[in-house]
Design a protein around this motif. Structure first.
Motif, PDB file in Angstrom:
ATOM      1  N   LEU A 179       1.536  17.602 -19.051  1.00 41.00           N
ATOM      2  CA  LEU A 179       0.196  16.989 -18.895  1.00 41.00           C
ATOM      3  C   LEU A 179      -0.640  17.222 -20.156  1.00 41.00           C
ATOM      4  O   LEU A 179      -1.349  16.320 -20.630  1.00 41.00           O
ATOM      5  N   ARG A 224       9.227   1.200 -12.828  1.00 40.82           N
ATOM      6  CA  ARG A 224       8.513   2.182 -13.665  1.00 40.82           C
ATOM      7  C   ARG A 224       8.718   1.901 -15.164  1.00 40.82           C
ATOM      8  O   ARG A 224       9.387   0.947 -15.527  1.00 40.82           O
ATOM      9  N   GLY A 230       5.527  21.462 -16.264  1.00 40.52           N
ATOM     10  CA  GLY A 230       4.750  20.296 -15.817  1.00 40.52           C
ATOM     11  C   GLY A 230       3.358  20.310 -16.435  1.00 40.52           C
ATOM     12  O   GLY A 230       2.870  19.284 -16.921  1.00 40.52           O
ATOM     13  N   ASP A 231       2.757  21.498 -16.452  1.00 38.60           N
ATOM     14  CA  ASP A 231       1.420  21.614 -17.079  1.00 38.60           C
ATOM     15  C   ASP A 231       1.491  21.268 -18.561  1.00 38.60           C
ATOM     16  O   ASP A 231       0.617  20.577 -19.099  1.00 38.60           O
ATOM     17  N   ASN A 280       8.406  18.946 -12.367  1.00 33.58           N
ATOM     18  CA  ASN A 280       8.006  20.226 -11.768  1.00 33.58           C
ATOM     19  C   ASN A 280       9.182  20.898 -11.079  1.00 33.58           C
ATOM     20  O   ASN A 280       9.417  22.090 -11.245  1.00 33.58           O
ATOM     21  N   GLY A 324      -4.083  14.795 -10.645  1.00 34.34           N
ATOM     22  CA  GLY A 324      -2.636  14.992 -10.704  1.00 34.34           C
ATOM     23  C   GLY A 324      -2.081  14.563 -12.042  1.00 34.34           C
ATOM     24  O   GLY A 324      -2.541  14.986 -13.099  1.00 34.34           O
ATOM     25  N   GLU A 325      -1.076  13.653 -12.005  1.00 32.41           N
ATOM     26  CA  GLU A 325      -0.451  13.212 -13.260  1.00 32.41           C
ATOM     27  C   GLU A 325      -0.927  11.809 -13.629  1.00 32.41           C
ATOM     28  O   GLU A 325      -0.257  11.067 -14.319  1.00 32.41           O
ATOM     29  N   ASP A 347       0.328   6.734 -15.494  1.00 30.57           N
ATOM     30  CA  ASP A 347       0.915   7.720 -14.588  1.00 30.57           C
ATOM     31  C   ASP A 347       2.274   8.142 -15.152  1.00 30.57           C
ATOM     32  O   ASP A 347       3.060   7.293 -15.570  1.00 30.57           O
ATOM     33  N   ILE A 348       2.526   9.456 -15.165  1.00 30.97           N
ATOM     34  CA  ILE A 348       3.831   9.935 -15.652  1.00 30.97           C
ATOM     35  C   ILE A 348       4.876   9.664 -14.566  1.00 30.97           C
ATOM     36  O   ILE A 348       4.652   9.976 -13.390  1.00 30.97           O
ATOM     37  N   ASP A 349       5.992   9.088 -14.990  1.00 32.51           N
ATOM     38  CA  ASP A 349       7.031   8.743 -14.004  1.00 32.51           C
ATOM     39  C   ASP A 349       7.806   9.981 -13.567  1.00 32.51           C
ATOM     40  O   ASP A 349       8.101  10.863 -14.395  1.00 32.51           O
ATOM     41  N   HIS A 350       8.137  10.017 -12.311  1.00 36.88           N
ATOM     42  CA  HIS A 350       8.964  11.091 -11.732  1.00 36.88           C
ATOM     43  C   HIS A 350       8.441  12.470 -12.101  1.00 36.88           C
ATOM     44  O   HIS A 350       9.224  13.370 -12.434  1.00 36.88           O
ATOM     45  N   PHE A 351       7.158  12.620 -12.034  1.00 39.18           N
ATOM     46  CA  PHE A 351       6.575  13.898 -12.463  1.00 39.18           C
ATOM     47  C   PHE A 351       6.931  15.029 -11.499  1.00 39.18           C
ATOM     48  O   PHE A 351       7.059  16.189 -11.904  1.00 39.18           O
ATOM     49  N   LYS A 352       7.131  14.650 -10.268  1.00 36.57           N
ATOM     50  CA  LYS A 352       7.520  15.671  -9.274  1.00 36.57           C
ATOM     51  C   LYS A 352       8.855  16.315  -9.691  1.00 36.57           C
ATOM     52  O   LYS A 352       9.028  17.539  -9.578  1.00 36.57           O
ATOM     53  N   ARG A 378      -8.706  12.549 -17.152  1.00 41.75           N
ATOM     54  CA  ARG A 378      -7.654  12.865 -16.173  1.00 41.75           C
ATOM     55  C   ARG A 378      -8.192  12.445 -14.814  1.00 41.75           C
ATOM     56  O   ARG A 378      -9.223  12.941 -14.360  1.00 41.75           O
ATOM     57  N   LYS A 403       5.174   0.646 -10.728  1.00 38.11           N
ATOM     58  CA  LYS A 403       6.054   1.670 -10.133  1.00 38.11           C
ATOM     59  C   LYS A 403       7.137   1.008  -9.276  1.00 38.11           C
ATOM     60  O   LYS A 403       8.311   1.357  -9.350  1.00 38.11           O
ATOM     61  N   HIS A 434       6.595  24.533 -12.752  1.00 35.03           N
ATOM     62  CA  HIS A 434       5.222  24.029 -12.770  1.00 35.03           C
ATOM     63  C   HIS A 434       4.570  24.193 -14.142  1.00 35.03           C
ATOM     64  O   HIS A 434       3.800  23.336 -14.580  1.00 35.03           O
TER      65      HIS A 434
END
Ligand code: GTP
Length: 402
Positions: free
Chosen positions: A280, A375, A276-277, A268, A302-303, A260-265, A299, A371, A273
């Motif tokens: 990924l 993380r 962000g893409d 973005n 999400g991330e 899982d990518i950390d702090h992906f939010k 996948r 997490k 966005h």
């Protein structure tokens, strides 16, 4: 038994008309534009044969040339529709303009030579043969690669058709052997049968090849994640039982690794966005280059990414370290900030293999722990056979926000 030309023409016309009318039943309605062209081809061919037959019944009247010209127009229009169908499948081809020109020149020359049955037949056969040769060439030189074997078969049919039409043009010009479309005798029968068999075969090949391609595309769409090009959750769930069974039979270690990518939010929110893409896609590229061909990376949503690796804990750990370094370097270079990854891993026990949902559940619990503990680390599920690795990874620095 003797078969006169009129009987054969009636049979061919009925046959083509029935195929044309029944096509939507076989293909399902509403039919695509290409299938509409194909339907038009069959119906116009049927009309052409009916008009040739009608013209032969009223020889010598003023209607004879009108019906004959109408028959060539119908056959040429059918030819053009075949070219359209081919282009809908293989893409636009510059030669299609030549086909269009020949489809127009055929009936025009036919009108020009209307007083000489042999000359008008020779001219029309020549134009028709050339346009079919062009269609054959279009099959061999498509604008996009597609179903080579079907295309070769179609090109072969086109070659046979155009050779038979050139022969007919030659016989009409230089011999008395064949000087009318409706003349009784073996030659015309042979030409009519070749035209029907090869013409129908070309269209059937087109339909089958196209359907195969569409099915293949649908399969790919159903199994692949569109953004990253990796397998999707569905594909992984399908492949997993086989990999689990293989691992069990050959006594191989099997690891389920959730990444899982950390702090992906924040990625973005801070960079948009589309960045962000890109992040990924970058991770997916790294996974494709690192995961062996007999293993699987998907996948998960999400991330989050899920990997099935034939690896012992130490190898999973080494894999994770390598991947993190690669992703951090590449993201710094390409995106201007470093991406960090957390991982949770569960290992299939060789003695008591768990089900995939159980393994996923364990990997998810381990990821949650990674997490919660800051993380940027890989945590092995507690019952897995690598407890020593978990604290080692836990000692890592927590990943900074991007
Ligand atoms: N750009 C992009 N963002 C996505 C996509 N799918 C999911 N996301 C975003 O991924 C983010 C996931 O957020 P969280 O679940 O809070 O995860 P996080 O911010 O990485 O937090 P931690 O996992 O706890 O480190 C959300 O903002 C989603 O909008 C996608 O296909 N493209």
């Amino acid at each position: 038994m003797q078969l006169d030309f009129a009987s054969m023409a009636i049979l061919i016309a009925i046959n083509l008309a029935v195929i044309g009318v029944a096509l939507p039943l076989a293909m399902g309605t509403p039919i695509s534009r290409a299938a509409q062209h194909m339907q038009g081809y069959f119906l116009l061919q049927a009309l052409g044969w009916a008009l040739i037959l009608a013209a032969s019944r009223i020889r010598g009247t003023t209607w004879d040339p009108i019906f004959s010209v109408a028959a060539t127009c119908a056959a040429s229009a059918a030819q053009w529709l075949m070219a359209q169908t081919l282009q809908s499948w293989l893409g636009h081809h510059p030669l299609s303009r030549v086909v269009l020109g020949l489809c127009v020149l055929g009936p025009l020359g036919f009108i020009f030579f209307i007083d000489s049955t042999a000359q008008r037949m020779a001219w029309y056969s020549l134009c028709h043969g050339l346009s079919i040769a062009c269609l054959g060439w279009m099959c061999l030189q498509p604008q996009r690669p597609a179903a080579p074997y079907w295309r070769y078969l179609m090109a072969g049919c086109a070659l046979v058709m155009s050779c038979s039409l050139f022969t007919r043009a030659y016989l009409a010009t230089y011999t008395q052997w064949l000087n009318a479309f409706t003349q009784d005798g073996v030659a015309n029968h042979v030409f009519a049968v070749i035209a029907q068999v090869c013409g129908s075969l070309v269209l059937v090949c087109m339909l089958v090849a196209w359907r195969d391609e569409t099915n293949q595309k649908l399969r790919e769409l159903a199994m692949n994640d569109q953004l990253t090009g990796l397998a999707n959750r569905h594909a992984l769930l399908q492949a997993a039982p086989l990999m689990q069974a293989l691992a069990k039979r050959q006594q191989l270690p099997l690891a389920v690794l959730l990444l899982d990518i950390d702090h992906f939010k924040d990625v973005n929110d801070q960079h948009g966005h589309s960045v962000g893409d890109q992040a990924l896609q970058l991770l997916a590229r790294a996974l494709k280059s690192e995961v062996r061909s007999d293993e699987m990376a998907a996948r998960w949503g999400g991330e989050e990414f899920c990997l099935l690796l034939y690896a012992h804990p130490a190898a999973v750990d080494a894999f994770y370290q390598r991947l993190c370094v690669m992703v951090q370097q590449q993201s710094l270079q390409e995106l201007g900030f470093a991406l960090h990854l957390s991982g949770g891993c569960a290992l299939q026990s060789l003695q008591q293999p768990q089900s995939l949902p159980q393994l996923l559940q364990h990997a998810d619990t381990a990821l949650y722990e990674a997490k919660s503990n800051g993380r940027g680390r890989l945590v092995f599920e507690r019952t897995s056979i690598a407890p020593a690795l978990a604290p080692a990874r836990a000692a890592q620095e927590p990943s900074p926000a991007p």
